[in-house]
Scaffold this active site. Sequence first.
Site, mmCIF file in Angstrom:
data_model
loop_
_atom_site.group_PDB
_atom_site.id
_atom_site.type_symbol
_atom_site.label_atom_id
_atom_site.label_comp_id
_atom_site.label_asym_id
_atom_site.label_seq_id
_atom_site.Cartn_x
_atom_site.Cartn_y
_atom_site.Cartn_z
ATOM 1 C CB CYS A 145 -0.918 -0.022 1.222
ATOM 2 S SG CYS A 145 -1.974 1.428 1.317
ATOM 3 C CB CYS A 188 -0.745 2.565 4.012
ATOM 4 S SG CYS A 188 -2.209 1.924 3.233
ATOM 5 C CG ASP A 189 3.045 0.980 4.399
ATOM 6 O OD1 ASP A 189 2.505 1.425 5.424
ATOM 7 O OD2 ASP A 189 2.902 -0.188 4.009
#
Length: 304
Positions: free
Chosen positions: A135, A138-139
């Site tokens: 992701c 997200c990261d």
Amino acid sequence: MEHKTQLLVVGAGAAGLTAALYARRAGMDVIVLGRAPYGGQIAETAMIENYPALPLTDGYTFASALYQQAASLGAKLISAEVTGVLALSAQQRTLQTADGSKYTGEKLVLAVGAKRRKLGCPGEERLLGSGVSYCASCDGAFFRGKTVAVVGGGNTALEDALTLSALCERVYLIHRRDAFRGEKYLEEAVHKKQNIQPILQEEVAEIEGAQHVEAVRLKNRKEVLAVDGVFVAVGQEPDTALFRAFVNCDGGGYFIAGEDCKTNLPGVFAAGDCRTKLLRQIVTAAADGAVAAFSASQEVQSGM
Ligand code: NAP
């Protein structure tokens, strides 16, 4: 605890939440069982610019709005993981969640979505969370100023490469074919970015690193690229395993259901990315949710 409702929905992505809001508007009691964060894959989508009439927005905002809409109409949204099927037939639909609770729906909408596919190469599992991610939105922030590789050739890979190019010094985009399969506007945007280096007709043989990702070893060129992170974006698999013994699925594991979202089991409907279909998008998932709720409410009204 035992819970009973007219419509039980499994999955709180675009399909499940839309089914909930349509069912509430049709006057049905609704319980939605979903894993947090709500929104499914939408919550992980960096930007949405193809939902009709909606200005460019990010997935988290979209998912939150959908959640609020379903909740404000009276759907009960429960954060729970379905871990077992106690009964799934034309007569009864009862599921169990991780905390031991039982949920029975007069009608059931399966909107379980799909999850990211794994590359399956050495190092991927060992270094998960230590530089291997599924992701980018997200990261990505953890890789600010660093060098990363994105693997895949579809819309997700192209989007991830774009997201990461704004944060990272360099992004390798590794795809096994000689052409990307994503949308043209994304591909054009990728080609305009100086710090994205597409590497075509290539696969990752191994992700290397002692404690953290340090490099990817390429299969064909036998080259090793020094990278700090690897973002895997090689597609999805439907999250249908729990239900496959009961509901007919195609070879890829997707629930077989037509445009009316009806499965082989009366009273059980499939909606969204977990259903056999031509195009998996938010707009098609939402459409499925609406249709599944409509089909379910029609059955209730006709006493089926
Ligand atoms: P996808 O379209 O299925 O693409 C997966 C890519 O990964 C393909 O290029 C595939 O290669 C490659 N691949 C699969 N297995 C591999 C392996 N083991 N090793 C290396 N490469 C592998 O998946 P997606 O990009 O996640 O998109 C899924 C769906 O969501 C699509 O319908 C997409 O349009 C939609 N989506 C839309 C948006 C948007 O509209 N903004 C954003 C994200 C996703 P091949 O080409 O060789 O098969």
